[in-house]
Write a protein that holds these residues in place. Structure first.
Motif, mmCIF file in Angstrom:
data_model
loop_
_atom_site.group_PDB
_atom_site.id
_atom_site.type_symbol
_atom_site.label_atom_id
_atom_site.label_comp_id
_atom_site.label_asym_id
_atom_site.label_seq_id
_atom_site.Cartn_x
_atom_site.Cartn_y
_atom_site.Cartn_z
ATOM 1 N N LEU A 83 50.014 39.970 27.891
ATOM 2 C CA LEU A 83 49.839 39.789 29.326
ATOM 3 C C LEU A 83 49.749 38.299 29.658
ATOM 4 N N HIS A 84 50.670 37.820 30.487
ATOM 5 C CA HIS A 84 50.676 36.402 30.863
ATOM 6 C C HIS A 84 49.410 36.066 31.642
ATOM 7 N N GLU A 85 48.871 34.894 31.373
ATOM 8 C CA GLU A 85 47.593 34.497 31.973
ATOM 9 C C GLU A 85 47.632 34.544 33.491
ATOM 10 N N SER A 119 45.894 40.100 38.696
ATOM 11 C CA SER A 119 46.641 41.072 39.495
ATOM 12 C C SER A 119 46.852 42.368 38.724
ATOM 13 N N GLU A 120 47.041 42.286 37.406
ATOM 14 C CA GLU A 120 47.259 43.490 36.607
ATOM 15 C C GLU A 120 45.954 44.261 36.400
ATOM 16 N N LEU A 121 44.891 43.574 36.072
ATOM 17 C CA LEU A 121 43.634 44.262 35.767
ATOM 18 C C LEU A 121 42.837 44.621 37.016
ATOM 19 N N PHE A 122 42.852 43.754 38.020
ATOM 20 C CA PHE A 122 41.995 43.966 39.184
ATOM 21 C C PHE A 122 42.769 44.399 40.423
ATOM 22 N N GLY A 123 44.104 44.264 40.413
ATOM 23 C CA GLY A 123 44.918 44.655 41.557
ATOM 24 C C GLY A 123 45.026 43.548 42.594
ATOM 25 N N TYR A 124 45.754 43.835 43.677
ATOM 26 C CA TYR A 124 45.909 42.823 44.724
ATOM 27 C C TYR A 124 46.133 43.501 46.076
ATOM 28 N N ALA A 125 45.836 42.747 47.135
ATOM 29 C CA ALA A 125 46.033 43.223 48.501
ATOM 30 C C ALA A 125 47.388 42.763 49.009
ATOM 31 N N LYS A 126 47.918 43.487 49.964
ATOM 32 C CA LYS A 126 49.189 43.110 50.578
ATOM 33 C C LYS A 126 49.091 41.692 51.140
ATOM 34 N N GLY A 127 50.083 40.843 50.785
ATOM 35 C CA GLY A 127 50.091 39.468 51.271
ATOM 36 C C GLY A 127 49.306 38.498 50.425
ATOM 37 N N GLU A 145 43.588 43.342 21.822
ATOM 38 C CA GLU A 145 43.761 41.896 21.582
ATOM 39 C C GLU A 145 42.902 41.061 22.530
ATOM 40 N N ILE A 146 41.631 41.428 22.659
ATOM 41 C CA ILE A 146 40.740 40.708 23.573
ATOM 42 C C ILE A 146 40.469 39.286 23.097
ATOM 43 N N GLY A 147 40.657 39.031 21.818
ATOM 44 C CA GLY A 147 40.440 37.683 21.285
ATOM 45 C C GLY A 147 41.425 36.662 21.816
ATOM 46 N N ASN A 148 42.507 37.113 22.462
ATOM 47 C CA ASN A 148 43.525 36.202 22.983
ATOM 48 C C ASN A 148 43.175 35.622 24.346
ATOM 49 N N LEU A 149 42.101 36.115 24.981
ATOM 50 C CA LEU A 149 41.773 35.651 26.331
ATOM 51 C C LEU A 149 41.243 34.220 26.321
ATOM 52 N N SER A 150 41.666 33.449 27.320
ATOM 53 C CA SER A 150 41.128 32.097 27.487
ATOM 54 C C SER A 150 39.704 32.190 28.034
#
Length: 456
Positions: free
Chosen positions: A214-216, A221-229, A254-259
């Motif tokens: 998963l790109h940083e 947006s992938e884990l928490f989602g996003y609102a329109k706009g 692969e949680i060890g990869n998180l910054s």
């Protein structure tokens, strides 16, 4: 333009003609009929998105009972059909009754074309949204079934696996956060899914997120989602993986990869049990079970300052360390036999066993890629095999990856190992030839020949 197929049902020819003349400019297809008795045939032969249904069909009637009857009939065929009622009588109570029975909207005759278009456009969007949700539900159900088939059960009789199974039985029914450690290919996702399958959340989603791929910039947006706009391409609200896993389990691989900055954001979600979609200030409560995994040494990373200690405390209420395959040698042939059956069925082959020399090679091999490598080797062997037995040549194991020296075992070493395997299997099953032969991947007759050969 409305991307929809519309069915209009009215006993007035003028109404049908005027509706068709107007709507055919604005919708994909317009189908008309005078009698609601044709509904079954029309719905079965056409992919109808919207139904525009009159409420009265007999002359002199205005109570709308016929329309309500056919509304219920249409929804009994498919509860997701979108039906807009129309009548020449402005009866508010009738409109409310129709909505309560499942109608999407209500329009009066004679209508204004702009009003008709707006009503049908809104109804079409509802239909598309419903279809999208249904499709996602089907995909989810299919994914869960695929996972259940792929991770049918934990395979292994070795002591390390028995200990892990013992822990799993205790931990699975709880909501404790679990951290799974182990080399690549040891089966961390298998164990995560097994925890979910044996939990009280088993009937809800199992959401696998590979943080390593998963790109940083896409993390939030992938884990928490996003609102329109929220950003340029955010054309509609979208829930994140945490929301989609509501009531179920989210597995962060692969949680060890998180910054460190992303670790802080994840920690906040775990602590508060809420998420904020990008571009939205509203906090949304989440109810998920958290399982994480990595092949990285998190304790060393805490010491080095590359992994937050408070996050590690949060995710490892229970810690499970999966052993590499070479430390669970008793399980190699059990796993190999499982994969052999699975891939033989998949590729329509009639391969049921391994040649003894192939068995010995697999037991002598180091398996640096662990269970995943074994799985890939067996799949390739099944594809390449031209006989009814898997041969050493089918396995294509690298000579540099054997445990003893840099070459595969000699003929003498193979014989010694075969004798040891046969003896160990017989002792393990207390002389039960059927069970011993099944574990070794041999027929009973073949096992008897080896017993005779080795004077056992």
């Amino acid at each position: 333009m409305i991307d929809a197929n519309i069915l209009i049902i009215d006993d007035d020819d003028d109404i049908l003609l005027s509706a068709k003349l107007f709507l055919k400019q604005h919708v994909k297809q317009v189908i008309t009929c005078k009698s609601p008795k044709e509904i079954n045939v029309l719905l079965s032969k056409n992919d109808i998105d919207l139904v525009l249904l009159d409420m009265n069909y007999q002359k002199g009637t205005s109570d709308g009972r016929e329309g309500l009857y056919w509304l219920e009939h249409i929804l009994s065929i498919d509860k997701d059909h979108v039906v807009v009622m129309m009548t020449a009588f402005g009866n508010v109570e009738l409109a409310v009754q129709a909505i309560k029975k499942g109608a999407t909207d209500f329009i009066l005759k004679p209508w204004e074309n702009e009003k008709l278009f707006a009503t049908l456009s809104a109804a079409s969007k509802l239909r598309q949204s419903t279809k999208k949700v249904k499709k996602l539900e089907k995909i989810h159900v299919s994914m869960q079934k695929d996972l259940a088939r792929q991770f049918d059960h934990l395979i292994g009789n070795s002591e390390p696996i028995k200990k892990l199974q013992h822990i799993l039985v205790k931990v699975a029914p709880t909501d404790a956060n679990v951290l799974i450690l182990g080399e690549n290919g040891t089966g961390k996702q298998v164990f995560a899914y097994e925890l979910h399958k044996q939990s009280l959340r088993r009937n809800n989603a199992f959401m696998h997120v590979d943080l390593g791929s998963l790109h940083e910039n896409l993390f939030e947006s992938e884990l928490f989602g996003y609102a329109k706009g929220a950003f340029t391409d955010a054309k509609e609200d979208k829930p994140g993986r945490f929301e989609l896993a509501e009531g179920g389990t989210i597995f962060l691989d692969e949680i060890g990869n998180l910054s460190l900055p992303l670790q802080a954001k994840l920690l906040s979600v775990i602590q508060n049990r809420t998420v904020n979609r990008l571009g939205e200030s509203k906090e949304r409560k989440i109810n998920v079970r958290l399982i994480t995994a990595t092949n990285m040494p998190l304790n060393d990373m805490v010491t080095q300052g590359t992994f937050r200690q408070d996050l590690l405390f949060r995710i490892n209420t229970v810690e499970m360390v999966l052993p590499p395959l070479h430390q669970r040698g008793e399980d190699i042939m059990l796993l190999a036999a499982h994969f052999l059956q699975s891939f033989s069925n998949k590729y329509h082959k009639r391969i049921q066993q391994f040649e003894p020399k192939a068995v010995n090679l697999m037991l002598h091999y180091r398996w640096p890629g662990n269970v995943r490598e074994l799985q890939h080797v067996i799949e390739r062997a099944v594809i390449m095999s031209e006989g009814i037995l898997i041969t050493p040549e089918d396995l294509q194991l690298s000579p540099q990856k054997f445990g003893m020296g840099t070459q595969p075992p000699t003929e003498m070493a193979l014989e010694d190992m075969e004798k040891m395997m046969v003896q160990k299997a017989i002792e393990k099953h207390k002389g039960n030839i059927s069970r011993a032969s099944a574990e070794l991947g041999l027929t009973r007759a073949a096992l008897y020949r080896r017993i005779d050969k080795f004077n056992l």
